[in-house]
Design a protein around this motif. Structure first.
Motif, PDB file in Angstrom:
ATOM      1  N   ARG A   7      14.712 -10.803 -52.379  1.00 18.97           N
ATOM      2  CA  ARG A   7      15.510  -9.762 -53.022  1.00 18.97           C
ATOM      3  C   ARG A   7      16.672  -9.342 -52.123  1.00 18.97           C
ATOM      4  O   ARG A   7      17.799  -9.173 -52.577  1.00 18.97           O
ATOM      5  CB  ARG A   7      14.646  -8.540 -53.340  1.00 18.97           C
ATOM      6  CG  ARG A   7      13.649  -8.766 -54.465  1.00 18.97           C
ATOM      7  CD  ARG A   7      13.028  -7.457 -54.875  1.00 18.97           C
ATOM      8  NE  ARG A   7      14.028  -6.583 -55.459  1.00 18.97           N
ATOM      9  CZ  ARG A   7      13.835  -5.291 -55.689  1.00 18.97           C
ATOM     10  NH1 ARG A   7      12.707  -4.722 -55.370  1.00 18.97           N
ATOM     11  NH2 ARG A   7      14.780  -4.561 -56.247  1.00 18.97           N
ATOM     12  N   TYR A  42      10.274  -9.512 -68.628  1.00 16.09           N
ATOM     13  CA  TYR A  42      11.446  -8.695 -68.945  1.00 16.09           C
ATOM     14  C   TYR A  42      11.711  -8.710 -70.442  1.00 16.09           C
ATOM     15  O   TYR A  42      11.928  -7.658 -71.070  1.00 16.09           O
ATOM     16  CB  TYR A  42      12.666  -9.226 -68.197  1.00 16.09           C
ATOM     17  CG  TYR A  42      13.928  -8.421 -68.433  1.00 16.09           C
ATOM     18  CD1 TYR A  42      14.256  -7.350 -67.608  1.00 16.09           C
ATOM     19  CD2 TYR A  42      14.779  -8.716 -69.495  1.00 16.09           C
ATOM     20  CE1 TYR A  42      15.402  -6.596 -67.825  1.00 16.09           C
ATOM     21  CE2 TYR A  42      15.925  -7.979 -69.721  1.00 16.09           C
ATOM     22  CZ  TYR A  42      16.230  -6.920 -68.885  1.00 16.09           C
ATOM     23  OH  TYR A  42      17.355  -6.176 -69.123  1.00 16.09           O
ATOM     24  N   TRP A 254      16.105   2.575 -70.167  1.00 14.17           N
ATOM     25  CA  TRP A 254      15.653   1.327 -69.541  1.00 14.17           C
ATOM     26  C   TRP A 254      16.600   0.164 -69.846  1.00 14.17           C
ATOM     27  O   TRP A 254      16.616  -0.830 -69.112  1.00 14.17           O
ATOM     28  CB  TRP A 254      14.251   0.993 -70.041  1.00 14.17           C
ATOM     29  CG  TRP A 254      13.584  -0.138 -69.297  1.00 14.17           C
ATOM     30  CD1 TRP A 254      12.809  -0.050 -68.175  1.00 14.17           C
ATOM     31  CD2 TRP A 254      13.653  -1.534 -69.620  1.00 14.17           C
ATOM     32  NE1 TRP A 254      12.381  -1.296 -67.784  1.00 14.17           N
ATOM     33  CE2 TRP A 254      12.886  -2.236 -68.649  1.00 14.17           C
ATOM     34  CE3 TRP A 254      14.275  -2.269 -70.620  1.00 14.17           C
ATOM     35  CZ2 TRP A 254      12.726  -3.620 -68.665  1.00 14.17           C
ATOM     36  CZ3 TRP A 254      14.128  -3.640 -70.637  1.00 14.17           C
ATOM     37  CH2 TRP A 254      13.362  -4.310 -69.676  1.00 14.17           C
ATOM     38  N   ASP A 256      19.539  -2.498 -70.224  1.00 13.65           N
ATOM     39  CA  ASP A 256      20.634  -3.008 -69.414  1.00 13.65           C
ATOM     40  C   ASP A 256      21.793  -3.386 -70.319  1.00 13.65           C
ATOM     41  O   ASP A 256      21.606  -3.646 -71.522  1.00 13.65           O
ATOM     42  CB  ASP A 256      20.191  -4.232 -68.613  1.00 13.65           C
ATOM     43  CG  ASP A 256      19.254  -3.858 -67.477  1.00 13.65           C
ATOM     44  OD1 ASP A 256      19.563  -2.899 -66.758  1.00 13.65           O
ATOM     45  OD2 ASP A 256      18.208  -4.526 -67.330  1.00 13.65           O
ATOM     46  N   LYS A 274      23.618  -8.206 -60.709  1.00 13.54           N
ATOM     47  CA  LYS A 274      22.526  -7.230 -60.571  1.00 13.54           C
ATOM     48  C   LYS A 274      21.558  -7.315 -61.745  1.00 13.54           C
ATOM     49  O   LYS A 274      20.341  -7.193 -61.575  1.00 13.54           O
ATOM     50  CB  LYS A 274      23.109  -5.821 -60.459  1.00 13.54           C
ATOM     51  CG  LYS A 274      23.838  -5.551 -59.146  1.00 13.54           C
ATOM     52  CD  LYS A 274      24.360  -4.129 -59.097  1.00 13.54           C
ATOM     53  CE  LYS A 274      25.082  -3.854 -57.771  1.00 13.54           C
ATOM     54  NZ  LYS A 274      25.607  -2.469 -57.715  1.00 13.54           N
ATOM     55  N   ILE A 275      22.103  -7.516 -62.946  1.00  6.67           N
ATOM     56  CA  ILE A 275      21.230  -7.640 -64.121  1.00  6.67           C
ATOM     57  C   ILE A 275      20.395  -8.908 -64.032  1.00  6.67           C
ATOM     58  O   ILE A 275      19.187  -8.910 -64.321  1.00  6.67           O
ATOM     59  CB  ILE A 275      22.075  -7.614 -65.408  1.00  6.67           C
ATOM     60  CG1 ILE A 275      22.640  -6.215 -65.634  1.00  6.67           C
ATOM     61  CG2 ILE A 275      21.239  -8.051 -66.601  1.00  6.67           C
ATOM     62  CD1 ILE A 275      23.515  -6.095 -66.842  1.00  6.67           C
ATOM     63  N   GLU A 277      19.481 -10.327 -61.350  1.00  5.00           N
ATOM     64  CA  GLU A 277      18.468 -10.090 -60.331  1.00  5.00           C
ATOM     65  C   GLU A 277      17.285  -9.308 -60.908  1.00  5.00           C
ATOM     66  O   GLU A 277      16.123  -9.602 -60.605  1.00  5.00           O
ATOM     67  CB  GLU A 277      19.077  -9.313 -59.170  1.00  5.00           C
ATOM     68  CG  GLU A 277      18.072  -9.030 -58.058  1.00  5.00           C
ATOM     69  CD  GLU A 277      18.621  -8.072 -57.024  1.00  5.00           C
ATOM     70  OE1 GLU A 277      17.850  -7.653 -56.154  1.00  5.00           O
ATOM     71  OE2 GLU A 277      19.821  -7.753 -57.104  1.00  5.00           O
ATOM     72  N   ARG A 278      17.591  -8.329 -61.741  1.00  2.13           N
ATOM     73  CA  ARG A 278      16.503  -7.534 -62.326  1.00  2.13           C
ATOM     74  C   ARG A 278      15.655  -8.377 -63.279  1.00  2.13           C
ATOM     75  O   ARG A 278      14.431  -8.277 -63.298  1.00  2.13           O
ATOM     76  CB  ARG A 278      17.106  -6.344 -63.081  1.00  2.13           C
ATOM     77  CG  ARG A 278      16.058  -5.351 -63.546  1.00  2.13           C
ATOM     78  CD  ARG A 278      16.669  -4.208 -64.297  1.00  2.13           C
ATOM     79  NE  ARG A 278      15.644  -3.231 -64.650  1.00  2.13           N
ATOM     80  CZ  ARG A 278      15.723  -2.396 -65.676  1.00  2.13           C
ATOM     81  NH1 ARG A 278      16.790  -2.422 -66.451  1.00  2.13           N
ATOM     82  NH2 ARG A 278      14.773  -1.539 -65.925  1.00  2.13           N
ATOM     83  N   TYR A 281      13.482 -10.575 -61.218  1.00  2.00           N
ATOM     84  CA  TYR A 281      12.405  -9.810 -60.587  1.00  2.00           C
ATOM     85  C   TYR A 281      11.251  -9.580 -61.562  1.00  2.00           C
ATOM     86  O   TYR A 281      10.077  -9.758 -61.206  1.00  2.00           O
ATOM     87  CB  TYR A 281      12.954  -8.476 -60.078  1.00  2.00           C
ATOM     88  CG  TYR A 281      11.902  -7.559 -59.518  1.00  2.00           C
ATOM     89  CD1 TYR A 281      11.340  -7.789 -58.270  1.00  2.00           C
ATOM     90  CD2 TYR A 281      11.465  -6.450 -60.247  1.00  2.00           C
ATOM     91  CE1 TYR A 281      10.370  -6.956 -57.745  1.00  2.00           C
ATOM     92  CE2 TYR A 281      10.494  -5.607 -59.741  1.00  2.00           C
ATOM     93  CZ  TYR A 281       9.954  -5.856 -58.484  1.00  2.00           C
ATOM     94  OH  TYR A 281       8.990  -5.030 -57.986  1.00  2.00           O
ATOM     95  N   TYR A 282      11.569  -9.186 -62.810  1.00  2.00           N
ATOM     96  CA  TYR A 282      10.533  -8.968 -63.813  1.00  2.00           C
ATOM     97  C   TYR A 282       9.827 -10.275 -64.165  1.00  2.00           C
ATOM     98  O   TYR A 282       8.613 -10.301 -64.385  1.00  2.00           O
ATOM     99  CB  TYR A 282      11.133  -8.348 -65.072  1.00  2.00           C
ATOM    100  CG  TYR A 282      11.149  -6.845 -65.069  1.00  2.00           C
ATOM    101  CD1 TYR A 282      10.146  -6.119 -65.689  1.00  2.00           C
ATOM    102  CD2 TYR A 282      12.165  -6.138 -64.449  1.00  2.00           C
ATOM    103  CE1 TYR A 282      10.158  -4.732 -65.693  1.00  2.00           C
ATOM    104  CE2 TYR A 282      12.188  -4.756 -64.436  1.00  2.00           C
ATOM    105  CZ  TYR A 282      11.179  -4.054 -65.056  1.00  2.00           C
ATOM    106  OH  TYR A 282      11.190  -2.682 -65.046  1.00  2.00           O
TER     107      TYR A 282
END
Length: 547
Positions: A7, A42, A254, A256, A274-275, A277-278, A281-282
């Motif tokens: 991350r 996600y 919540w 994006d 950044k999106i 990355e999120r 991550y999920y």
């Protein structure tokens, strides 16, 4: 520890180490989304939130018919000098009637909307669709310009406001005004949320968004009459609408922003990373490094516009980077498309008109059956439960029917099943056959409503497909707005409204015979090629024979 290290590295500026990207090919948006996961945790969470944000509109649309339940009428019979049960039309015609309002507390009893005032009940139902038509013309284009999430945040707070006005309305005018606000602001919001949700899914999984929303709508349609069996007061029912409108507000935080909006419209590639990355991550993917791996050296010309990822996001999908620039140049006039392109070909005009008819009748008959539930000579709540259960089955198997028998045959058969069933119900109805015929009619029109989405998407080339879908959707809104008015008008003159919906469904079945079969047909992207193909091949059968 490894996850935190990945991350942290993914948050670093990719342009600070240009040597780590040794000339890999740039990734377009679909490839980037696949890298971080086009289906995973996600998307599952997003799917749940999209369905939650649809709750206020679903509750209002499905509960409104049960807030218009009519009381029982009794007419004075001069021959026997007694009061006997009679229809509303007979009671209003005689002038000597009384109303048994025991066990019924609806908008009709609250505002005394009897006899000639029945038309106001129809206006209440139509106002939702009129507001939706106006809102759909204004807000979706704004979402393309300012962003999907921002429009959702602007519009969603009006859900509790409209629900509050509806719940505590003191006159029919105030009720109609609150419904118009809900249609004008919340209906476009649901469409924007739907589009936002689909843009985070891979191509193979996008069908999940539309399917789950259709099933969720049918489940809401089933829950409303079940609730009405115990809650007969319309204000108590409207409180559910108010609670759902307030409860969905936190879930919008919540969301994006759409990757397509950030990349293609706002050119905000830092926010886009950044999106991604999120999402990674999920979905427990290797984060952002895999996505930016195709980004070119920052000294390259592409980085002047934000890097190779920017180039790939703005790429039309051809990816013909080895072709000479002169071969890639396209005249400006060839790139631009407009609504007039739909009328340049005779067959395209025909398909557009036939599609609008199919959408109009689907909405007209579907909502006509729903708003006619209070007029049925049966328990409206049991009838609503039965019709909702039938729709759930229809939504579940309509796609299988279309794949088995073809789009055209399935659509024609669905319209024909609805039309024949409703006309037989109108001519001859008994207590047992009424439920069967009404259920068959509901099954047919629910199936047709699902199929018109599929057929319309396959009839037109890509560059004008959204324009054609917008015109067809407008036709559907007009049909939905007319349905409650037809129900009220026919009730005033003493004619069963289901006759009009059955005849309309039969007309749609006949006109749908003129549509081509689209199953297995390749979707065209180029308008000119599509026009040529349509002029030379009038029907799907000719294409099959040629192949």
């Amino acid at each position: 520890i490894v996850g935190q290290a990945v991350r942290k590295r993914s948050m670093a500026d990719p342009y600070s180490e240009p040597s780590q990207f040794p000339g890999d090919k740039p990734l377009n948006l679909e490839q980037s989304l696949e890298k971080v996961g086009g289906w995973g945790r996600y998307q599952l969470v997003l799917l749940v939130i999209v369905n939650i944000l649809w709750m206020p509109t679903n509750f209002l649309v499905t509960m409104l018919p049960f807030m218009e339940v009519k009381p029982k009428f009794e007419c004075f019979e001069s021959d026997t000098s007694t009061w006997e049960k009679c229809s509303e039309h007979k009671a209003c015609s005689s002038g000597h009637y009384r109303i048994d309002e025991s066990g019924v507390d609806s908008l009709i009893t609250r505002f005394d909307l009897y006899c000639n005032k029945q038309l106001i009940v129809g206006v209440m139902g139509s106002s939702l669709f009129v507001g939706a038509m106006c809102g759909l013309l204004l807000f979706p284009p704004l979402s393309d310009k300012y962003g999907r999430r921002k429009l959702v945040w602007w519009l969603l707070p009006f859900a509790p406001l409209s629900a509050f006005l509806f719940t505590f309305s003191v006159s029919p005018i105030m009720t109609i005004f609150s419904i118009i606000i809900a249609g004008f602001l919340l209906n476009p919001m649901t469409l924007i949320v739907f589009i936002l949700g689909t843009e985070f899914f891979s191509v193979e999984k996008r069908w999940l968004v539309g399917t789950t929303l259709n099933v969720w709508f049918a489940v809401n349609e089933l829950l409303c009459p079940l609730t009405g069996l115990w809650v007969r007061d319309w204000k108590d029912l409207s409180l559910y609408y108010l609670v759902s409108a307030c409860a969905c507000l936190p879930f919008a935080l919540w969301l994006d922003e759409s990757p397509r909006t950030l990349g293609a419209v706002k050119k905000d590639f830092t926010g886009l990373r950044k999106i991604f990355e999120r999402v990674a991550y999920y979905n427990r993917r290797p984060m952002f490094l895999d996505v930016v791996e195709g980004e070119e050296n920052p000294t390259s010309p592409n980085n002047a516009e934000g890097g190779a990822l920017a180039t790939s996001l703005n790429d039309t999908g051809d990816n013909n980077r080895g072709i000479d620039d002169q071969q890639q140049q396209v005249p400006t006039s060839a790139k631009k498309t407009s609504i007039l392109d739909l009328f340049k070909s005779r067959n395209t005009r025909k398909r557009l008109i036939l599609s609008i008819i199919a959408w109009f009748v689907s909405s007209f008959s579907y909502y006509g059956i729903a708003f006619n539930i209070p007029n049925l000579k049966m328990n409206p709540y049991y009838a609503g439960i039965m019709l909702a259960a039938v729709e759930i089955v229809s939504v579940a198997i309509s796609g299988v029917i279309a794949e088995t028998f073809g789009r055209k045959r399935s659509l024609v058969g669905s319209f024909a099943l609805c039309g024949v069933s409703l006309i037989i119900y109108w001519i001859k109805k008994t207590r047992v056959s009424a439920y069967i015929l009404l259920g068959l009619g509901k099954f047919g029109i629910s199936s047709a409503f699902n199929l018109v989405y599929i057929v319309s998407a396959e009839l037109f080339p890509t560059k004008v497909r959204n324009t054609a879908a917008g015109l067809c959707s407008t036709g559907a809104r007009v049909g939905g707005a007319l349905a409650p008015l037809v129900v009220s008008s026919f009730s005033i003159i003493g004619v069963d409204p289901l006759s009009a919906f059955g005849i309309a469904a039969l007309i749609a079945a006949l006109t749908s015979l003129l549509l081509p079969e689209t199953q297995g047909m390749e979707l065209s992207d180029d308008i000119k090629k599509s026009f040529v193909a349509q002029e030379t091949d009038d029907t799907r059968e000719d294409i099959i024979e040629e192949k």
